[in-house]
Motif scaffolding. Structure first.
Motif, PDB file in Angstrom:
ATOM      1  N   GLU A 297      15.585  -3.109 -11.196  1.00  0.00           N
ATOM      2  CA  GLU A 297      14.586  -4.179 -11.261  1.00  0.00           C
ATOM      3  C   GLU A 297      13.950  -4.439  -9.903  1.00  0.00           C
ATOM      4  O   GLU A 297      12.719  -4.527  -9.794  1.00  0.00           O
ATOM      5  CB  GLU A 297      15.234  -5.447 -11.825  1.00  0.00           C
ATOM      6  CG  GLU A 297      15.575  -5.306 -13.295  1.00  0.00           C
ATOM      7  CD  GLU A 297      16.734  -6.159 -13.760  1.00  0.00           C
ATOM      8  OE1 GLU A 297      17.006  -6.121 -14.973  1.00  0.00           O
ATOM      9  OE2 GLU A 297      17.365  -6.843 -12.940  1.00  0.00           O
TER      10      GLU A 297
ATOM     11  N   SER B 153      11.578  -1.588  -8.950  1.00  0.00           N
ATOM     12  CA  SER B 153      10.348  -1.427  -9.730  1.00  0.00           C
ATOM     13  C   SER B 153       9.334  -2.543  -9.505  1.00  0.00           C
ATOM     14  O   SER B 153       8.143  -2.355  -9.756  1.00  0.00           O
ATOM     15  CB  SER B 153      10.676  -1.307 -11.219  1.00  0.00           C
ATOM     16  OG  SER B 153      11.231  -2.500 -11.701  1.00  0.00           O
ATOM     17  N   LEU B 154       9.778  -3.694  -9.018  1.00  0.00           N
ATOM     18  CA  LEU B 154       8.839  -4.810  -8.817  1.00  0.00           C
ATOM     19  C   LEU B 154       7.679  -4.472  -7.884  1.00  0.00           C
ATOM     20  O   LEU B 154       6.525  -4.797  -8.211  1.00  0.00           O
ATOM     21  CB  LEU B 154       9.583  -6.051  -8.339  1.00  0.00           C
ATOM     22  CG  LEU B 154      10.402  -6.762  -9.420  1.00  0.00           C
ATOM     23  CD1 LEU B 154      11.253  -7.865  -8.807  1.00  0.00           C
ATOM     24  CD2 LEU B 154       9.507  -7.312 -10.511  1.00  0.00           C
TER      25      LEU B 154
ATOM     26  N   TRP C 130       5.162  -2.367  -9.891  1.00  0.00           N
ATOM     27  CA  TRP C 130       4.391  -3.179 -10.837  1.00  0.00           C
ATOM     28  C   TRP C 130       3.326  -3.992 -10.102  1.00  0.00           C
ATOM     29  O   TRP C 130       2.189  -4.103 -10.557  1.00  0.00           O
ATOM     30  CB  TRP C 130       5.299  -4.140 -11.608  1.00  0.00           C
ATOM     31  CG  TRP C 130       6.187  -3.503 -12.629  1.00  0.00           C
ATOM     32  CD1 TRP C 130       7.552  -3.488 -12.616  1.00  0.00           C
ATOM     33  CD2 TRP C 130       5.797  -2.817 -13.823  1.00  0.00           C
ATOM     34  NE1 TRP C 130       8.019  -2.822 -13.722  1.00  0.00           N
ATOM     35  CE2 TRP C 130       6.967  -2.405 -14.477  1.00  0.00           C
ATOM     36  CE3 TRP C 130       4.565  -2.500 -14.388  1.00  0.00           C
ATOM     37  CZ2 TRP C 130       6.954  -1.703 -15.666  1.00  0.00           C
ATOM     38  CZ3 TRP C 130       4.551  -1.795 -15.584  1.00  0.00           C
ATOM     39  CH2 TRP C 130       5.731  -1.400 -16.216  1.00  0.00           C
ATOM     40  N   ALA C 131       3.700  -4.566  -8.955  1.00  0.00           N
ATOM     41  CA  ALA C 131       2.751  -5.377  -8.186  1.00  0.00           C
ATOM     42  C   ALA C 131       1.599  -4.537  -7.667  1.00  0.00           C
ATOM     43  O   ALA C 131       0.432  -4.947  -7.748  1.00  0.00           O
ATOM     44  CB  ALA C 131       3.478  -6.068  -7.033  1.00  0.00           C
TER      45      ALA C 131
ATOM     46  N   ILE D  33       6.468  -7.897 -14.417  1.00  0.00           N
ATOM     47  CA  ILE D  33       6.944  -8.586 -13.218  1.00  0.00           C
ATOM     48  C   ILE D  33       7.708  -9.856 -13.614  1.00  0.00           C
ATOM     49  O   ILE D  33       8.784 -10.134 -13.084  1.00  0.00           O
ATOM     50  CB  ILE D  33       5.775  -8.912 -12.270  1.00  0.00           C
ATOM     51  CG1 ILE D  33       5.252  -7.624 -11.620  1.00  0.00           C
ATOM     52  CG2 ILE D  33       6.197  -9.933 -11.211  1.00  0.00           C
ATOM     53  CD1 ILE D  33       3.937  -7.804 -10.876  1.00  0.00           C
TER      54      ILE D  33
ATOM     55  N   GLN E 154      11.107  -8.835 -15.460  1.00  0.00           N
ATOM     56  CA  GLN E 154      12.085  -8.237 -14.549  1.00  0.00           C
ATOM     57  C   GLN E 154      12.518  -9.215 -13.465  1.00  0.00           C
ATOM     58  O   GLN E 154      13.676  -9.202 -13.057  1.00  0.00           O
ATOM     59  CB  GLN E 154      11.539  -6.944 -13.946  1.00  0.00           C
ATOM     60  CG  GLN E 154      11.504  -5.838 -14.985  1.00  0.00           C
ATOM     61  CD  GLN E 154      11.215  -4.489 -14.394  1.00  0.00           C
ATOM     62  OE1 GLN E 154      10.617  -4.370 -13.333  1.00  0.00           O
ATOM     63  NE2 GLN E 154      11.644  -3.454 -15.090  1.00  0.00           N
ATOM     64  N   SER E 155      11.623 -10.070 -13.012  1.00  0.00           N
ATOM     65  CA  SER E 155      11.997 -11.085 -12.021  1.00  0.00           C
ATOM     66  C   SER E 155      13.007 -12.066 -12.606  1.00  0.00           C
ATOM     67  O   SER E 155      13.949 -12.484 -11.920  1.00  0.00           O
ATOM     68  CB  SER E 155      10.773 -11.839 -11.523  1.00  0.00           C
ATOM     69  OG  SER E 155       9.926 -10.984 -10.810  1.00  0.00           O
TER      70      SER E 155
END
Length: 156
Positions: A90, A93-94, A97-98, A124, A127-128
């Motif tokens: 997670e 990958s953030l 995604w951003a 985001i 997962q956040s």
């Protein structure tokens, strides 16, 4: 009676099957939920293959979650491994995604417009939330990661 942590594991494992079934058996449909432009027909074989592979990865990660469900002497190690693995995925990958949401990546290799900002924002957010939960458990409730003996006492 399940502990709060076991309930969280069960819920997380329970929400995965619909997505992984769609990824494996309906990859074009799943991909079109995330892309700005629809996939061409027929869909590129690499896109279908990668989406199916992602579904298989979700199966493996769901199994990892379920291995931590039972109470017992080995549960602490299994739970910590599962949560650390998932948190790493997670957290890693953030930024991707951003970058995609902000339009910082090149055009998609699929030849279509890339991922939609809405789908990136949803990813985001989801997962956040999961990452935040895992970090909260690690730092605020580490005892939840520990196994209990059959009598219900905390494992030494």
């Amino acid at each position: 009676m399940p502990t709060p942590f076991q309930i969280a594991l069960a819920l997380e494992a329970a929400i995965n099957p619909p997505g992984l079934i769609a990824m494996i058996f309906y990859p074009e449909l799943w991909l079109n939920l995330f892309l700005t432009d629809p996939l061409p027909t027929p869909a590129p074989a690499i896109a279908v293959l990668l989406m199916r592979f992602l579904g298989i990865m979700v199966i493996a990660l769901t199994a990892l979650i379920l291995f931590g469900y039972p109470e017992g002497p080995a549960s602490a190690g299994k739970r910590k491994t599962a949560y650390l693995t998932l948190a790493t995925i997670e957290a890693s990958s953030l930024p991707l995604w951003a970058a995609e949401a902000l339009g910082m990546t090149e055009e998609s290799v699929l030849g279509v417009g890339g991922l939609s900002r809405v789908s990136c924002a949803v990813a985001i957010g989801v997962q956040s939330a999961f990452l935040g939960w895992r970090m909260w458990v690690f730092w605020m409730r580490p005892e939840w990661l520990e196994g209990r003996t059959e009598g219900g006492s905390k494992r030494e």
